[in-house]
Write a protein that holds these residues in place. Structure first.
Motif, PDB file in Angstrom:
ATOM      1  N   UNK A 183       0.823  -1.227   0.000  1.00 36.94           N
ATOM      2  CA  UNK A 183       0.000   0.000   0.000  1.00 36.94           C
ATOM      3  C   UNK A 183       0.852   1.269   0.000  1.00 36.94           C
ATOM      4  N   UNK A 184       2.006   1.228   0.681  1.00 31.18           N
ATOM      5  CA  UNK A 184       2.796   2.475   0.762  1.00 31.18           C
ATOM      6  C   UNK A 184       3.874   2.527  -0.326  1.00 31.18           C
ATOM      7  N   UNK A 185       3.972   1.458  -1.139  1.00 38.79           N
ATOM      8  CA  UNK A 185       4.866   1.504  -2.307  1.00 38.79           C
ATOM      9  C   UNK A 185       6.316   1.163  -2.029  1.00 38.79           C
ATOM     10  N   UNK A 186       6.538   0.144  -1.163  1.00 37.59           N
ATOM     11  CA  UNK A 186       7.912  -0.305  -0.893  1.00 37.59           C
ATOM     12  C   UNK A 186       8.027  -1.777  -1.282  1.00 37.59           C
ATOM     13  N   UNK A 187       9.118  -2.109  -2.007  1.00 36.84           N
ATOM     14  CA  UNK A 187       9.350  -3.513  -2.364  1.00 36.84           C
ATOM     15  C   UNK A 187      10.826  -3.847  -2.166  1.00 36.84           C
TER      16      UNK A 187
END
Ligand SMILES: NC(=O)c1ccc[n+]([C@@H]2O[C@H](COP(=O)([O-])OP(=O)(O)OC[C@H]3O[C@@H](n4cnc5c(N)ncnc54)[C@H](OP(=O)(O)O)[C@@H]3O)[C@@H](O)[C@H]2O)c1
Length: 379
Positions: free
Chosen positions: A341-345
């Motif tokens: 959801x917060x855009x971290x991978x």
């Protein structure tokens, strides 16, 4: 309950600990093992990528052996249980290495950066009948266990659970660099999530909502999570790597009373039960004073975790009932969803399951806490 065969470890013998990675938390956990009776636990071996570091740790803690590679420690037949105290992205590979060599394992949190990696590790451990535990130390503290008793018996229906955790780690590379598995979700959320699940249950929430602030390395510095189950259970959690004064407090609000876990709920020494008539405070002082210098506040409280590992191994358990594999998997699944959801991978840190971000090592070494009696192993 699944039991394993006690083949390599005799009931009367001390548990021989092998420590992987000679950094800060390894120092503290070795200090804890050193404080426990020699009849039950032995600081047996250290492994570091730099053998002089392992030599230094072995000298300071009186260990019999030191190794310049993690593989060498894995192959030592005299190590009963391995403590993994390395940076986050390496836990996956090292856990598999230790299990492949038939070691019981206590691995630091977060067990893995990606939930599916943990599921794979637990499957291997269970198939090989080896004890495997994620080291979320909070769950083993008596104050946490008392909090869970209160939650079941003294607060009525639980309406909301809250927990907040922050500290300024802006200059700590392993906290802020993506390449080292940094980020507030992976470093801090395990504590707030385990708190919520300890009293709300470990089934996946029906709704997970997250917001987060990313740094210039595209990992989160601060984040907040709301959890909701269809039957009305709710939690509101927040954590940061950038706050200087943020009391680590956690509360459980019920229909008839509130439980307050004062700062720091992550390594708690007190629990309060508050109702409209009065406040009851129960204190659980730390079990001992350690003989070694430590980095972590309340490090002595890791004794509870160490004792639980021995208890479980002696009992032939594959996991502690205080923090089960399912508990860890639910925490990691929530973290996966929050990161999405917060855009971290973290996918780019692995190539064919192997960690490929190891170029920052010299900047990372923990300060040496050498007593005068040890030779200067550092050159
Ligand atoms: N349970 C708790 O309360 C708690 C508290 C703090 C930290 N932790 C966890 O413990 C782990 C270690 O934290 P720490 O504060 O001890 O970190 P640290 O002082 O930086 O030590 C980490 C160690 O990781 C090893 N390492 C392996 N591969 C590495 C690489 N590519 N780059 C750098 N280091 C590498 C190094 O050991 P060698 O060089 O000796 O091989 C290093 O000393 C983290 O997973 C953290 O989340 C848990």
């Amino acid at each position: 309950m699944i039991l394993f065969q006690l083949t390599t470890y005799a009931r009367s013998a001390p548990l021989r600990w092998g420590f992987v990675g000679c950094g800060r938390i390894t120092n503290d956990f070795a200090a804890v093992i050193d404080a426990l009776p020699d009849t039950d636990h032995t600081v047996f071996a250290f492994a570091s990528r730099n053998v002089s570091r392992a030599d230094d740790y072995a000298c300071r803690f009186g260990a019999a052996k030191s190794y310049g590679s993690y593989e060498a420690l894995a192959k030592d037949p005299d190590v009963d249980v391995v403590y993994i105290g390395t940076i986050n992205p390496t836990h996956y590979e090292i856990s598999k290495l230790m299990l492949a060599n038939n070691k019981h394992v206590l691995c630091e949190k977060p067990l893995t950066l990606i939930g599916a990696q943990a599921a794979e590790i637990f499957k291997i451990a269970e198939s090989k009948q080896l004890f495997f535990q994620e080291a979320i130390l909070t769950r083993f503290f008596p104050a946490t266990i008392r909090m869970q008793d209160f939650a079941k018996t003294a607060v009525g229906d639980i309406r909301l659970v809250t927990a907040y955790l922050g500290q300024n780690s802006a200059t700590s590379l392993r906290h802020v660099r993506k390449q080292l598995g940094g980020g507030s979700v992976k470093d801090r959320s395990g504590y707030v999530l385990q708190h919520a699940l300890a009293v709300l249950g470990n089934d996946l929430p029906d709704k997970i909502s997250a917001v987060g602030q990313l740094n210039n390395e595209t990992v989160d510095s601060t984040a907040a999570i709301e959890l909701q189950w269809k039957d009305g259970r709710m939690a509101s959690l927040g954590f940061s790597l950038l706050t200087t004064v943020m009391p680590a407090e956690a509360n459980i609000y019920g229909s008839s009373a509130t439980i307050k876990m004062p700062d720091t709920f992550a390594r708690p020494t007190a629990v309060q039960l508050i109702n409209s008539a009065n406040t009851t405070i129960e204190n659980y002082p730390l079990p001992t004073v350690l003989d070694h210098r430590t980095f972590l506040a309340n490090a002595a409280g890791m004794i509870y975790e160490a004792q639980e590992v021995r208890r479980c191994i002696l009992a032939g358990l594959l996991e502690s009932p205080l923090l089960t594999h399912k508990d860890s998997l639910t925490i990691l699944a929530i973290q996966d969803e929050v990161l999405k959801q917060i855009g971290v991978s973290y996918d780019s840190l692995y190539a064919n399951g192997v960690f490929v971000g190891s170029s920052l090592e010299p900047e990372l070494q923990a300060p040496v806490l050498k007593p005068v009696s040890c030779p200067n192993f550092y050159h």
